[in-house]
Write a protein that holds these residues in place. Structure first.
Motif, PDB file in Angstrom:
ATOM      1  N   LYS A   1      34.876  34.195  31.920  1.00  0.00           N
ATOM      2  CA  LYS A   1      33.534  34.586  32.348  1.00  0.00           C
ATOM      3  C   LYS A   1      33.593  35.811  33.264  1.00  0.00           C
ATOM      4  O   LYS A   1      32.752  36.710  33.184  1.00  0.00           O
ATOM      5  CB  LYS A   1      32.843  33.417  33.059  1.00  0.00           C
ATOM      6  N   PHE A   2      34.598  35.849  34.129  1.00  0.00           N
ATOM      7  CA  PHE A   2      34.731  36.973  35.054  1.00  0.00           C
ATOM      8  C   PHE A   2      35.122  38.244  34.309  1.00  0.00           C
ATOM      9  O   PHE A   2      34.561  39.322  34.550  1.00  0.00           O
ATOM     10  CB  PHE A   2      35.768  36.633  36.126  1.00  0.00           C
ATOM     11  N   ARG A   3      36.079  38.138  33.394  1.00  0.00           N
ATOM     12  CA  ARG A   3      36.492  39.314  32.622  1.00  0.00           C
ATOM     13  C   ARG A   3      35.337  39.874  31.790  1.00  0.00           C
ATOM     14  O   ARG A   3      35.200  41.080  31.627  1.00  0.00           O
ATOM     15  CB  ARG A   3      37.661  38.956  31.708  1.00  0.00           C
ATOM     16  N   ASN A   4      34.532  38.969  31.240  1.00  0.00           N
ATOM     17  CA  ASN A   4      33.402  39.394  30.416  1.00  0.00           C
ATOM     18  C   ASN A   4      32.164  39.741  31.245  1.00  0.00           C
ATOM     19  O   ASN A   4      31.112  40.060  30.698  1.00  0.00           O
ATOM     20  CB  ASN A   4      33.056  38.313  29.394  1.00  0.00           C
ATOM     21  N   LYS A   5      32.309  39.628  32.570  1.00  0.00           N
ATOM     22  CA  LYS A   5      31.260  39.989  33.529  1.00  0.00           C
ATOM     23  C   LYS A   5      30.006  39.125  33.408  1.00  0.00           C
ATOM     24  O   LYS A   5      28.912  39.568  33.731  1.00  0.00           O
ATOM     25  CB  LYS A   5      30.923  41.481  33.429  1.00  0.00           C
ATOM     26  N   PHE A   6      30.198  37.876  32.941  1.00  0.00           N
ATOM     27  CA  PHE A   6      29.102  36.919  33.023  1.00  0.00           C
ATOM     28  C   PHE A   6      28.921  36.489  34.477  1.00  0.00           C
ATOM     29  O   PHE A   6      27.847  36.057  34.884  1.00  0.00           O
ATOM     30  CB  PHE A   6      29.376  35.708  32.133  1.00  0.00           C
ATOM     31  N   ILE A   7      29.995  36.552  35.247  1.00  0.00           N
ATOM     32  CA  ILE A   7      29.918  36.440  36.701  1.00  0.00           C
ATOM     33  C   ILE A   7      30.533  37.707  37.278  1.00  0.00           C
ATOM     34  O   ILE A   7      31.428  38.306  36.684  1.00  0.00           O
ATOM     35  CB  ILE A   7      30.649  35.190  37.248  1.00  0.00           C
ATOM     36  N   ASN A   8      30.020  38.146  38.422  1.00  0.00           N
ATOM     37  CA  ASN A   8      30.541  39.391  38.992  1.00  0.00           C
ATOM     38  C   ASN A   8      31.238  39.188  40.329  1.00  0.00           C
ATOM     39  O   ASN A   8      31.742  40.146  40.906  1.00  0.00           O
ATOM     40  CB  ASN A   8      29.406  40.418  39.155  1.00  0.00           C
ATOM     41  N   ILE A   9      31.294  37.922  40.794  1.00  0.00           N
ATOM     42  CA  ILE A   9      31.977  37.630  42.060  1.00  0.00           C
ATOM     43  C   ILE A   9      32.926  36.469  41.827  1.00  0.00           C
ATOM     44  O   ILE A   9      32.501  35.376  41.422  1.00  0.00           O
ATOM     45  CB  ILE A   9      30.984  37.259  43.182  1.00  0.00           C
ATOM     46  N   LEU A  10      34.210  36.681  42.058  1.00  0.00           N
ATOM     47  CA  LEU A  10      35.205  35.616  41.947  1.00  0.00           C
ATOM     48  C   LEU A  10      35.801  35.376  43.322  1.00  0.00           C
ATOM     49  O   LEU A  10      36.386  36.282  43.921  1.00  0.00           O
ATOM     50  CB  LEU A  10      36.302  35.997  40.954  1.00  0.00           C
ATOM     51  N   VAL A  11      35.635  34.158  43.833  1.00  0.00           N
ATOM     52  CA  VAL A  11      36.169  33.778  45.142  1.00  0.00           C
ATOM     53  C   VAL A  11      37.468  33.029  44.894  1.00  0.00           C
ATOM     54  O   VAL A  11      37.507  32.086  44.089  1.00  0.00           O
ATOM     55  CB  VAL A  11      35.175  32.888  45.906  1.00  0.00           C
ATOM     56  N   ALA A  12      38.564  33.423  45.557  1.00  0.00           N
ATOM     57  CA  ALA A  12      39.865  32.838  45.225  1.00  0.00           C
ATOM     58  C   ALA A  12      40.794  32.797  46.424  1.00  0.00           C
ATOM     59  O   ALA A  12      40.642  33.553  47.387  1.00  0.00           O
ATOM     60  CB  ALA A  12      40.516  33.628  44.095  1.00  0.00           C
ATOM     61  N   THR A  13      41.769  31.906  46.338  1.00  0.00           N
ATOM     62  CA  THR A  13      42.891  31.912  47.278  1.00  0.00           C
ATOM     63  C   THR A  13      43.951  32.865  46.743  1.00  0.00           C
ATOM     64  O   THR A  13      43.941  33.239  45.573  1.00  0.00           O
ATOM     65  CB  THR A  13      43.506  30.508  47.421  1.00  0.00           C
ATOM     66  N   ASP A  14      44.906  33.243  47.603  1.00  0.00           N
ATOM     67  CA  ASP A  14      45.974  34.150  47.172  1.00  0.00           C
ATOM     68  C   ASP A  14      46.761  33.572  46.005  1.00  0.00           C
ATOM     69  O   ASP A  14      47.045  34.264  45.031  1.00  0.00           O
ATOM     70  CB  ASP A  14      46.926  34.433  48.340  1.00  0.00           C
ATOM     71  N   VAL A  15      47.122  32.304  46.106  1.00  0.00           N
ATOM     72  CA  VAL A  15      47.935  31.671  45.068  1.00  0.00           C
ATOM     73  C   VAL A  15      47.185  31.644  43.746  1.00  0.00           C
ATOM     74  O   VAL A  15      47.731  31.988  42.695  1.00  0.00           O
ATOM     75  CB  VAL A  15      48.341  30.249  45.488  1.00  0.00           C
ATOM     76  N   ALA A  16      45.926  31.251  43.762  1.00  0.00           N
ATOM     77  CA  ALA A  16      45.147  31.159  42.524  1.00  0.00           C
ATOM     78  C   ALA A  16      44.926  32.515  41.889  1.00  0.00           C
ATOM     79  O   ALA A  16      44.779  32.629  40.672  1.00  0.00           O
ATOM     80  CB  ALA A  16      43.811  30.486  42.799  1.00  0.00           C
ATOM     81  N   ALA A  17      44.909  33.572  42.695  1.00  0.00           N
ATOM     82  CA  ALA A  17      44.624  34.911  42.165  1.00  0.00           C
ATOM     83  C   ALA A  17      45.851  35.578  41.563  1.00  0.00           C
ATOM     84  O   ALA A  17      45.724  36.576  40.857  1.00  0.00           O
ATOM     85  CB  ALA A  17      44.060  35.804  43.270  1.00  0.00           C
ATOM     86  N   ARG A  18      47.034  35.036  41.829  1.00  0.00           N
ATOM     87  CA  ARG A  18      48.229  35.643  41.255  1.00  0.00           C
ATOM     88  C   ARG A  18      48.185  35.527  39.740  1.00  0.00           C
ATOM     89  O   ARG A  18      47.823  34.504  39.186  1.00  0.00           O
ATOM     90  CB  ARG A  18      49.485  34.970  41.794  1.00  0.00           C
ATOM     91  N   GLY A  19      48.547  36.581  39.062  1.00  0.00           N
ATOM     92  CA  GLY A  19      48.523  36.574  37.603  1.00  0.00           C
ATOM     93  C   GLY A  19      47.215  37.064  37.022  1.00  0.00           C
ATOM     94  O   GLY A  19      47.114  37.257  35.823  1.00  0.00           O
ATOM     95  N   ILE A  20      46.212  37.263  37.867  1.00  0.00           N
ATOM     96  CA  ILE A  20      44.948  37.818  37.367  1.00  0.00           C
ATOM     97  C   ILE A  20      45.103  39.330  37.274  1.00  0.00           C
ATOM     98  O   ILE A  20      45.345  40.001  38.265  1.00  0.00           O
ATOM     99  CB  ILE A  20      43.773  37.474  38.312  1.00  0.00           C
ATOM    100  N   ASP A  21      44.989  39.865  36.076  1.00  0.00           N
ATOM    101  CA  ASP A  21      45.189  41.297  35.873  1.00  0.00           C
ATOM    102  C   ASP A  21      43.901  41.897  35.326  1.00  0.00           C
ATOM    103  O   ASP A  21      43.672  41.960  34.125  1.00  0.00           O
ATOM    104  CB  ASP A  21      46.347  41.529  34.894  1.00  0.00           C
ATOM    105  N   ILE A  22      43.028  42.323  36.229  1.00  0.00           N
ATOM    106  CA  ILE A  22      41.742  42.911  35.855  1.00  0.00           C
ATOM    107  C   ILE A  22      41.688  44.298  36.482  1.00  0.00           C
ATOM    108  O   ILE A  22      41.816  44.447  37.696  1.00  0.00           O
ATOM    109  CB  ILE A  22      40.574  42.034  36.326  1.00  0.00           C
ATOM    110  N   SER A  23      41.504  45.320  35.654  1.00  0.00           N
ATOM    111  CA  SER A  23      41.751  46.685  36.113  1.00  0.00           C
ATOM    112  C   SER A  23      40.522  47.419  36.629  1.00  0.00           C
ATOM    113  O   SER A  23      40.649  48.503  37.155  1.00  0.00           O
ATOM    114  CB  SER A  23      42.372  47.500  34.970  1.00  0.00           C
ATOM    115  N   ASP A  24      39.326  46.861  36.462  1.00  0.00           N
ATOM    116  CA  ASP A  24      38.144  47.646  36.816  1.00  0.00           C
ATOM    117  C   ASP A  24      37.316  47.029  37.934  1.00  0.00           C
ATOM    118  O   ASP A  24      36.101  47.160  37.968  1.00  0.00           O
ATOM    119  CB  ASP A  24      37.269  47.875  35.584  1.00  0.00           C
TER     120      ASP A  24
END
Length: 527
Positions: free
Chosen positions: A290-313
């Protein structure tokens, strides 16, 4: 072409060069330039220190594909350990894309997926396994995964696996591997525990270091705001509201913080979801899609959970909570500078965090400038501008045709101004009233005796805080330290100046216009 010559010099085969050309690779990254020749031409282990998002998967994946033996047994020849399921899937996809027409079987093993299905896939044979430590160790203990013929062992994001408590699992896994293998360790930082792990399981490794800390921060416009803890939420919403196309990652320290913040954002009407370690894999993948497709525009995360997320824009990375250390800060904000796109990295600093933040600045050696949050009037002016733009778009596209009859009925009993004002009130309720916005206080606030000025120039006109200050001083003799609270947005800017200087500035610009409107006007004073 020059790009192909660069990769040719690394020692890759023609088949691999054709594969990476088809993928659109242009120039090798620094870690690829260092690692690939060593792994192709030498027989040593390596310790490579490089930040997230620097092309590490290709740095080890291409040489492994090139050098992997083609003997007939079905045992695993390369094992790549990563900290998260998301990263495991990404690395697998990359390795598969590198193999070209080679008969190399790559599988992914991670928790949350059916273990019986993974057992069946292992029985069919695998050349390369990418997985998370917990599931790999589980399959080893069940004798489903055999590493007796392992030729390559890779620890990717080793420091993050340490942070997640996987080091003991990794040591147990490596104890099941043969001594005659090549070990590759990739890590953004090198804590003592990682160094000890390397000395225990690696043979005179060659150390490769690329990308200073500034590499991950040079494409991020770094800003910090001094806010009290109780005002953080309102500060965040002001940043989101003032940006025309906010698309960002908001970092919190704990799972509880993520749940609380994402819930508050949803209640306020923002398109947001949270991500932390307790979320199921299925839900994680759904949220990221949903975040990659911009159905949501705000992703709230911890450092550990965000590792591996590769979004360039991403437009923004926001440190809602100050990270634990400077390295974590660099990891976070580096996400705004990928694919050559500049983004904004914002950090909220509370009074009790100020000393720690000063240490961050000194360690990182990067310019993190202090800014003042947009006030209620700034937000309202931005919203009014967007409403005008959206209405004009509807007019130009003639998207109002189905409502003409209703409009005529309203105008029979109301003047056009009253009818339109009433519709705006109904549509936007109290969004355009200053009383709807809570006061956000800085550490030391002294706004007495100042006037807020509106300037009809913004980022689209090439403006930034320094240029706005110079723009005023070119016309009026006013010292730099009297021009305060500068806010520069896409279409316009705001400044605060002393009453006496405000009168002089307004007089100096009285004949200047922008788009037929006054270039500098008086806005409400900040209260």
């Amino acid at each position: 072409m020059e790009t192909k010559t660069d990769f040719t010099q690394l020692g890759l085969s023609e088949e691999t060069l054709r594969t990476i050309a088809a993928k659109g690779f242009e120039t090798p990254t620094p870690i690829q330039k260092l690692s690939i020749p060593v792994l192709i031409h030498e027989q040593c282990d390596i310790i490579a220190q490089a930040q997230t998002g620097t092309g590490k998967t290709a740095a080890f994946g291409l040489p492994i594909i090139e050098k992997l033996s083609t003997n007939a047994n079905q045992n695993v020849k390369a094992l790549i350990l990563v900290p998260t399921r998301e990263l495991a899937l990404q690395v697998t996809d990359e390795i598969i894309s590198f193999r070209g027409k080679r008969d190399i079987n790559v599988i992914t093993l991670y928790g949350g997926q059916s273990i019986s299905e993974q057992q069946r896939r292992l029985r069919r044979g695998a050349d390369v396994v990418v997985g998370t430590p917990g599931r790999i160790l589980d399959l080893l203990k069940r004798n489903d995964l055999i590493l007796d013929d392992l030729e390559w062992g890779v620890l990717d994001e080793a420091d993050e696996m340490l942070n997640m408590g996987f080091i003991e699992d990794i040591e147990a896994i490596l104890s099941h591997t043969p001594e005659q293998k090549r070990m590759l360790l990739f890590s953004a930082t090198m804590p003592d525990r990682i160094v000890k792990l390397a000395s225990k399981f690696m043979k005179s490794p060659k150390k490769l270091t690329v990308g200073s800390q500034t590499r991950t921060t040079d494409l991020a416009d770094q800003i910090y705001f001094e806010v009290r803890k109780a005002d953080k939420f309102d500060a965040l919403t002001r940043i989101i509201d003032i940006e025309p196309e906010f698309y960002g990652l908001v970092f919190c320290r704990t799972r509880v913080d993520v749940d609380e913040l994402s819930s508050r954002l949803l209640e306020r009407g923002y398109s947001s979801e949270g991500l932390h370690g307790d979320i199921s894999q299925a839900q994680r993948e759904k949220t990221l899609k949903k975040f990659r497709n911009k159905f949501i525009n705000i992703l709230v995360a911890t450092d550990v959970a965000a590792r591996g997320i590769d979004i360039s824009d991403l437009s923004h990375v926001i440190n809602y909570s100050l990270p634990q250390d400077p390295d974590s800060y660099i990891h976070r904000i580096g996400r705004t500078g990928r694919a050559g796109k500049e983004g904004t990295a914002i950090t909220f600093i509370t009074p009790d965090e100020y000393r720690k933040f000063l240490f961050f600045q000194k360690t990182i050696k990067s310019n993190i400038r202090k800014e003042v949050l947009p006030n209620a009037q700034d937000i309202i002016e931005m919203k009014k501008l967007r409403i005008k733009e959206e209405l004009q778009s509807i007019v130009e596209s003639e998207g109002y045709m189905d409502y003409l009859g209703m409009a005529e009925g309203l105008l029979e009993v109301n003047s056009p101004e009253v009818a339109l004002a009433s519709l705006l009130r109904m549509a936007f309720k109290n969004q355009l009233e200053e009383s709807s916005y809570a006061e956000v206080r800085s550490f030391k606030v002294d706004n007495k005796g100042t006037t807020r000025l509106f300037i009809a120039l913004g980022k689209k006109d090439g403006m930034n805080p320094r240029k706005i200050s110079s723009f005023i001083r070119d016309k009026v003799r006013v010292s730099d330290n009297k021009i305060d609270d500068i806010g520069v947005y896409d279409e316009f800017s705001f400044v605060s100046v002393p009453f006496a200087d405000a009168d002089a500035i307004l007089k100096a610009f009285s004949s200047k216009t922008q788009g037929g409107k006054p270039l500098v006007t008086k806005a409400k004073s900040r209260s």
